[in-house]
Design a protein around this motif. Sequence first.
Motif, PDB file in Angstrom:
ATOM      1  N   ARG A   9       0.839  -1.167   0.100  1.00  9.02           N
ATOM      2  CA  ARG A   9       0.016   0.014  -0.039  1.00  9.02           C
ATOM      3  C   ARG A   9       0.938   1.308   0.133  1.00  9.02           C
ATOM      4  NH1 ARG A   9      -4.149  -0.143   4.581  1.00  9.02           N
ATOM      5  NH2 ARG A   9      -4.879  -1.815   3.238  1.00  9.02           N
ATOM      6  N   SER A  10       1.859   1.183   0.644  1.00  9.25           N
ATOM      7  CA  SER A  10       2.832   2.307   0.873  1.00  9.25           C
ATOM      8  C   SER A  10       3.473   2.664  -0.383  1.00  9.25           C
ATOM      9  CB  SER A  10       3.896   2.245   1.800  1.00  9.25           C
ATOM     10  OG  SER A  10       4.839   3.007   1.903  1.00  9.25           O
ATOM     11  N   GLY A  11       4.070   1.492  -0.961  1.00  8.32           N
ATOM     12  CA  GLY A  11       4.553   1.611  -2.261  1.00  8.32           C
ATOM     13  C   GLY A  11       3.617   2.234  -3.390  1.00  8.32           C
ATOM     14  N   ALA A  12       2.492   1.583  -3.382  1.00  8.67           N
ATOM     15  CA  ALA A  12       1.461   2.066  -4.436  1.00  8.67           C
ATOM     16  C   ALA A  12       1.061   3.647  -4.128  1.00  8.67           C
ATOM     17  CB  ALA A  12       0.260   1.368  -4.147  1.00  8.67           C
ATOM     18  N   THR A  13       0.857   4.040  -2.927  1.00  3.85           N
ATOM     19  CA  THR A  13       0.754   5.196  -2.670  1.00  3.85           C
ATOM     20  C   THR A  13       1.826   6.240  -3.215  1.00  3.85           C
ATOM     21  OG1 THR A  13      -0.523   4.830  -0.777  1.00  3.85           O
ATOM     22  CG2 THR A  13       0.285   7.206  -0.991  1.00  3.85           C
ATOM     23  N   GLN A  14       3.241   5.999  -3.188  1.00  4.57           N
ATOM     24  CA  GLN A  14       4.378   6.600  -3.716  1.00  4.57           C
ATOM     25  C   GLN A  14       4.120   6.680  -5.105  1.00  4.57           C
ATOM     26  OE1 GLN A  14       7.673   5.214  -2.013  1.00  4.57           O
ATOM     27  NE2 GLN A  14       7.477   5.893   0.249  1.00  4.57           N
ATOM     28  N   VAL A  15       3.787   5.453  -5.908  1.00  3.22           N
ATOM     29  CA  VAL A  15       3.949   5.506  -7.257  1.00  3.22           C
ATOM     30  C   VAL A  15       2.898   6.486  -7.766  1.00  3.22           C
ATOM     31  CG1 VAL A  15       3.523   4.155  -9.343  1.00  3.22           C
ATOM     32  CG2 VAL A  15       4.904   3.348  -7.387  1.00  3.22           C
ATOM     33  N   VAL A  16       1.563   6.415  -7.235  1.00  3.32           N
ATOM     34  CA  VAL A  16       0.208   7.026  -7.662  1.00  3.32           C
ATOM     35  C   VAL A  16       0.709   8.651  -7.313  1.00  3.32           C
ATOM     36  CG1 VAL A  16      -1.979   7.726  -6.962  1.00  3.32           C
ATOM     37  CG2 VAL A  16      -1.317   5.348  -7.389  1.00  3.32           C
ATOM     38  N   ALA A  17       1.441   9.084  -6.414  1.00  6.15           N
ATOM     39  CA  ALA A  17       1.796  10.530  -5.920  1.00  6.15           C
ATOM     40  C   ALA A  17       2.705  11.280  -7.528  1.00  6.15           C
ATOM     41  CB  ALA A  17       2.399  10.390  -4.703  1.00  6.15           C
ATOM     42  N   ARG A  18       3.613  10.137  -7.748  1.00  2.00           N
ATOM     43  CA  ARG A  18       4.563  10.759  -8.732  1.00  2.00           C
ATOM     44  C   ARG A  18       3.897  10.468 -10.006  1.00  2.00           C
ATOM     45  NH1 ARG A  18       9.752   7.671  -6.247  1.00  2.00           N
ATOM     46  NH2 ARG A  18       9.705   8.719  -4.405  1.00  2.00           N
ATOM     47  N   VAL A  19       2.976   9.788 -10.429  1.00  2.00           N
ATOM     48  CA  VAL A  19       2.444   9.753 -11.744  1.00  2.00           C
ATOM     49  C   VAL A  19       2.064  11.308 -12.519  1.00  2.00           C
ATOM     50  CG1 VAL A  19       0.405   8.967 -13.160  1.00  2.00           C
ATOM     51  CG2 VAL A  19       1.460   7.273 -11.694  1.00  2.00           C
ATOM     52  N   PRO A  20       1.442  12.086 -11.764  1.00  2.00           N
ATOM     53  CA  PRO A  20       1.133  13.482 -12.374  1.00  2.00           C
ATOM     54  C   PRO A  20       2.544  14.030 -12.875  1.00  2.00           C
ATOM     55  CG  PRO A  20      -0.072  13.059 -10.762  1.00  2.00           C
ATOM     56  CD  PRO A  20       0.634  12.166 -10.548  1.00  2.00           C
ATOM     57  N   ARG A  21       3.396  14.162 -12.036  1.00  2.00           N
ATOM     58  CA  ARG A  21       4.749  14.739 -12.422  1.00  2.00           C
ATOM     59  C   ARG A  21       5.285  14.029 -13.718  1.00  2.00           C
ATOM     60  NH1 ARG A  21       7.939  15.131  -7.390  1.00  2.00           N
ATOM     61  NH2 ARG A  21       6.557  13.508  -6.547  1.00  2.00           N
ATOM     62  N   THR A  22       5.336  12.764 -13.587  1.00  2.00           N
ATOM     63  CA  THR A  22       6.071  11.927 -14.484  1.00  2.00           C
ATOM     64  C   THR A  22       5.298  12.404 -15.905  1.00  2.00           C
ATOM     65  OG1 THR A  22       6.469  10.250 -13.170  1.00  2.00           O
ATOM     66  CG2 THR A  22       6.750   9.701 -15.252  1.00  2.00           C
ATOM     67  N   ALA A  23       3.895  12.323 -15.975  1.00  2.00           N
ATOM     68  CA  ALA A  23       3.428  12.448 -17.060  1.00  2.00           C
ATOM     69  C   ALA A  23       3.549  13.702 -17.765  1.00  2.00           C
ATOM     70  CB  ALA A  23       1.742  12.307 -16.919  1.00  2.00           C
ATOM     71  N   ARG A  24       3.620  14.727 -16.750  1.00  2.00           N
ATOM     72  CA  ARG A  24       3.854  16.240 -17.384  1.00  2.00           C
ATOM     73  C   ARG A  24       5.168  16.304 -17.801  1.00  2.00           C
ATOM     74  NH1 ARG A  24       1.022  17.834 -12.546  1.00  2.00           N
ATOM     75  NH2 ARG A  24       2.841  17.894 -11.776  1.00  2.00           N
ATOM     76  N   ALA A  25       6.137  15.690 -17.341  1.00  2.00           N
ATOM     77  CA  ALA A  25       7.800  15.702 -17.925  1.00  2.00           C
ATOM     78  C   ALA A  25       7.762  14.816 -19.244  1.00  2.00           C
ATOM     79  CB  ALA A  25       8.569  14.989 -16.798  1.00  2.00           C
ATOM     80  N   ALA A  26       7.174  13.811 -19.216  1.00  2.00           N
ATOM     81  CA  ALA A  26       7.086  13.103 -20.464  1.00  2.00           C
ATOM     82  C   ALA A  26       6.434  13.761 -21.765  1.00  2.00           C
ATOM     83  CB  ALA A  26       6.359  11.715 -20.239  1.00  2.00           C
ATOM     84  N   THR A  27       5.264  14.673 -21.417  1.00  2.00           N
ATOM     85  CA  THR A  27       4.620  15.173 -22.105  1.00  2.00           C
ATOM     86  C   THR A  27       5.384  16.458 -22.918  1.00  2.00           C
ATOM     87  OG1 THR A  27       2.372  14.634 -21.531  1.00  2.00           O
ATOM     88  CG2 THR A  27       2.502  16.665 -22.866  1.00  2.00           C
ATOM     89  N   ALA A  28       6.105  17.071 -21.937  1.00  2.00           N
ATOM     90  CA  ALA A  28       6.948  18.216 -22.169  1.00  2.00           C
ATOM     91  C   ALA A  28       8.084  17.635 -23.183  1.00  2.00           C
ATOM     92  CB  ALA A  28       7.315  18.843 -20.896  1.00  2.00           C
TER      93      ALA A  28
END
Length: 101
Positions: free
Chosen positions: A15-34
């Motif tokens: 659960r802790s690992g999944a929470t950390q991954v979900v928290a980083r998804v928006p920043r990762t998506a924005r960086a990939a799009t840029a």
Amino acid sequence: MSVGRRVSRAIATARSGATQVVARVPRTARAATAGMNDTTSAIQTLPNSTLRWLAAASAGLGAGFYLAGAPRVVVAAGVAPALIVGAAMILRPIAPIAPNR
């Protein structure tokens, strides 16, 4: 340590690992799009002849890998640049046509 306690700890860790991954998804998506936008813009500045040459070379490389019996992943990696260049060519902005006066 009991089985119940081990399972409980494993669930808490997951659960802790999944929470950390979900928290980083928006920043990762924005960086990939840029990054994709910057790459597409850079490719679109190249002349048409260069883009055609790159696409043809990439398609030829993929075909050569296919004929040589390479794994599908290798063939796809050979053809991928042709797809990217083709998409950049298609999405290239067209200069507006001046209206007749």
